[in-house]
Design a protein around this motif. Sequence first.
Motif, PDB file in Angstrom:
ATOM      1  N   ARG A  34       8.024 -25.125 -26.894  1.00  0.00           N
ATOM      2  CA  ARG A  34       8.612 -24.241 -27.890  1.00  0.00           C
ATOM      3  C   ARG A  34       8.122 -22.817 -27.645  1.00  0.00           C
ATOM      4  NH1 ARG A  34       7.961 -27.707 -33.520  1.00  0.00           N
ATOM      5  NH2 ARG A  34       9.276 -29.478 -32.902  1.00  0.00           N
ATOM      6  N   SER A  35       9.061 -21.919 -27.503  1.00  0.00           N
ATOM      7  CA  SER A  35       8.721 -20.527 -27.255  1.00  0.00           C
ATOM      8  C   SER A  35       8.658 -19.781 -28.586  1.00  0.00           C
ATOM      9  CB  SER A  35       9.780 -19.891 -26.332  1.00  0.00           C
ATOM     10  OG  SER A  35       9.492 -18.546 -26.098  1.00  0.00           O
ATOM     11  N   VAL A  36       7.450 -19.361 -28.976  1.00  0.00           N
ATOM     12  CA  VAL A  36       7.258 -18.639 -30.238  1.00  0.00           C
ATOM     13  C   VAL A  36       6.397 -17.418 -29.978  1.00  0.00           C
ATOM     14  CG1 VAL A  36       7.504 -20.664 -31.704  1.00  0.00           C
ATOM     15  CG2 VAL A  36       5.253 -20.062 -30.812  1.00  0.00           C
ATOM     16  N   LYS A  37       6.451 -16.453 -30.896  1.00  0.00           N
ATOM     17  CA  LYS A  37       5.652 -15.245 -30.794  1.00  0.00           C
ATOM     18  C   LYS A  37       4.195 -15.544 -31.159  1.00  0.00           C
ATOM     19  CE  LYS A  37       9.569 -12.262 -31.923  1.00  0.00           C
ATOM     20  NZ  LYS A  37      10.114 -11.265 -32.868  1.00  0.00           N
ATOM     21  N   PRO A  38       3.249 -14.781 -30.601  1.00  0.00           N
ATOM     22  CA  PRO A  38       1.819 -14.999 -30.921  1.00  0.00           C
ATOM     23  C   PRO A  38       1.522 -14.921 -32.412  1.00  0.00           C
ATOM     24  CG  PRO A  38       2.040 -13.577 -28.999  1.00  0.00           C
ATOM     25  CD  PRO A  38       3.420 -13.775 -29.536  1.00  0.00           C
ATOM     26  N   LYS A  39       2.194 -13.993 -33.112  1.00  0.00           N
ATOM     27  CA  LYS A  39       1.912 -13.882 -34.540  1.00  0.00           C
ATOM     28  C   LYS A  39       2.364 -15.126 -35.302  1.00  0.00           C
ATOM     29  CE  LYS A  39       6.159 -11.358 -35.792  1.00  0.00           C
ATOM     30  NZ  LYS A  39       6.693 -10.122 -36.425  1.00  0.00           N
ATOM     31  N   THR A  40       3.392 -15.816 -34.780  1.00  0.00           N
ATOM     32  CA  THR A  40       3.829 -17.078 -35.395  1.00  0.00           C
ATOM     33  C   THR A  40       2.772 -18.156 -35.220  1.00  0.00           C
ATOM     34  OG1 THR A  40       6.145 -16.515 -34.943  1.00  0.00           O
ATOM     35  CG2 THR A  40       5.660 -18.814 -35.423  1.00  0.00           C
ATOM     36  N   VAL A  41       2.143 -18.172 -34.044  1.00  0.00           N
ATOM     37  CA  VAL A  41       1.081 -19.149 -33.787  1.00  0.00           C
ATOM     38  C   VAL A  41      -0.095 -18.917 -34.739  1.00  0.00           C
ATOM     39  CG1 VAL A  41      -0.529 -20.052 -32.068  1.00  0.00           C
ATOM     40  CG2 VAL A  41       1.769 -19.353 -31.373  1.00  0.00           C
ATOM     41  N   TRP A  42      -0.497 -17.657 -34.887  1.00  0.00           N
ATOM     42  CA  TRP A  42      -1.612 -17.352 -35.787  1.00  0.00           C
ATOM     43  C   TRP A  42      -1.262 -17.656 -37.241  1.00  0.00           C
ATOM     44  CZ3 TRP A  42      -6.400 -17.071 -34.565  1.00  0.00           C
ATOM     45  CH2 TRP A  42      -6.795 -16.626 -33.307  1.00  0.00           C
ATOM     46  N   ARG A  43      -0.038 -17.360 -37.619  1.00  0.00           N
ATOM     47  CA  ARG A  43       0.386 -17.659 -38.993  1.00  0.00           C
ATOM     48  C   ARG A  43       0.299 -19.144 -39.274  1.00  0.00           C
ATOM     49  NH1 ARG A  43       6.534 -17.501 -39.683  1.00  0.00           N
ATOM     50  NH2 ARG A  43       6.131 -19.536 -38.729  1.00  0.00           N
ATOM     51  N   ASP A  44       0.816 -19.950 -38.321  1.00  0.00           N
ATOM     52  CA  ASP A  44       0.767 -21.409 -38.502  1.00  0.00           C
ATOM     53  C   ASP A  44      -0.669 -21.919 -38.481  1.00  0.00           C
ATOM     54  OD1 ASP A  44       3.503 -21.373 -38.621  1.00  0.00           O
ATOM     55  OD2 ASP A  44       3.814 -22.009 -36.546  1.00  0.00           O
ATOM     56  N   ALA A  45      -1.520 -21.287 -37.645  1.00  0.00           N
ATOM     57  CA  ALA A  45      -2.920 -21.716 -37.566  1.00  0.00           C
ATOM     58  C   ALA A  45      -3.648 -21.452 -38.883  1.00  0.00           C
ATOM     59  CB  ALA A  45      -3.616 -20.995 -36.414  1.00  0.00           C
ATOM     60  N   ILE A  46      -3.408 -20.299 -39.476  1.00  0.00           N
ATOM     61  CA  ILE A  46      -4.051 -19.971 -40.755  1.00  0.00           C
ATOM     62  C   ILE A  46      -3.541 -20.878 -41.870  1.00  0.00           C
ATOM     63  CG2 ILE A  46      -4.282 -18.170 -42.517  1.00  0.00           C
ATOM     64  CD1 ILE A  46      -4.304 -16.139 -40.216  1.00  0.00           C
TER      65      ILE A  46
END
Length: 416
Positions: A34-46
């Motif tokens: 899945r290609s997502v933006k880095p800020k999406t990864v951090w948002r999901d991680a938080i």
Amino acid sequence: MLNLTRYAALLAYGGSHIYYNYCIICMLYCVLQRSVKPKTVWRDAICLFGINTVYFGVCSALGFGLLKNFSLFWLVFYLQERFLFHVPKNAARFFTLYVTLCTLSNILFYYGFAAVLMGEPLSYFENVFHPMDFRKIYALSVSYMSTTFALRYCTKEKNAAPLRHLISSMNQMGFMLVSMGVLFGYLLFQGIMYGSLHSGLLEKIWSLSGCIYISAGFRITLRYAIKLSYLYHLDEKNMQLQQALDRQKRDVSDLIDVADMDTLTKIRNHAAGMKEIQNWIAQKQPFVLCLIDLDGLKYTNDFIGHDAGDRYLLKVVEAIEQHCRQDRDLLWRHGGDEFMLAYAGVSVIEAYGRMECIAERVSQAGAEQGIPMQISFGVEGWDGSCNFDTLFAKVDEQMYRMKHKHKQHSPQLVRE
């Protein structure tokens, strides 16, 4: 000073736990491509960090030990994958067990190691999280950071690709899930010791060694399942390639058949027939050659119609095939109104008798169709003493003699 140490422990816990959840999200998105933006990864991680922190806090408040805590964590994490990140069911099962095994084995290992250094019983770490106990929090933080190595390992494409093969392989995936379930059950059994009030050095060492054995067993099982999934994938690929090759061979065979076939009569055309008869001659196979010419085909085309002419040709072929052995004899369309028939292993007299039967059947078919149908033919045997051109000249001469006789009876019909 003590408060500062505790705050530092809480900060370490928060940072390690957020990074731990960040690595989980990276692993999921990488393996699932899945290609997502880095800020999406951090948002999901938080988001994942907040949910899990609340979960661990509730477990601690309720006094849940390791056994209950991680038994429920498996279910909570699975539901997070399925409904928050929309991970397919089979993949969610694998990732849930993968993360839980790595996390629990590291937590038990570092708790056991800390218990040895601190001289505390294993029951000291029974409650997973206590905000006022910085030593426990540090041990938990180190466990999370250690787990991130296993999670980051899957974010590399060279490691993620084999996992995709494994997840897509239903047979090996079932084996892997069962194996991981057994290992997870054993880890939960290890957690039972943390409920014991008294645990000596022997129990602590046994707990540490158990974590090491489980980690090694999990790694070996994973490598084995990945190799088997690759082999299964190659077998499946080979079957697909073999099927494609078989289809290609059939297509080529069909094309060859079409190229060798006369489009109207569906028998061999001139080129295919000449190729076969030359093979017979090269192999010194005795045969009797028959040349068949349709009397009055031009008359039929000119005065009755080309459709009638086509029916004329088809009826002649039908009559010939009734007196032709498909597995031994050779039939082809030599020209517009000429056919050639080669009988293998018969005498000239027998071949001549068959040709008379064909001529009689053609005449009957003409009467039934209301079309003047009649054939002229020549018959000559080949014994290896001449070439095909000489043999053809002989049967052609016989055929024209018969056609000349037919013309004397029906001059308006037969044209030489």
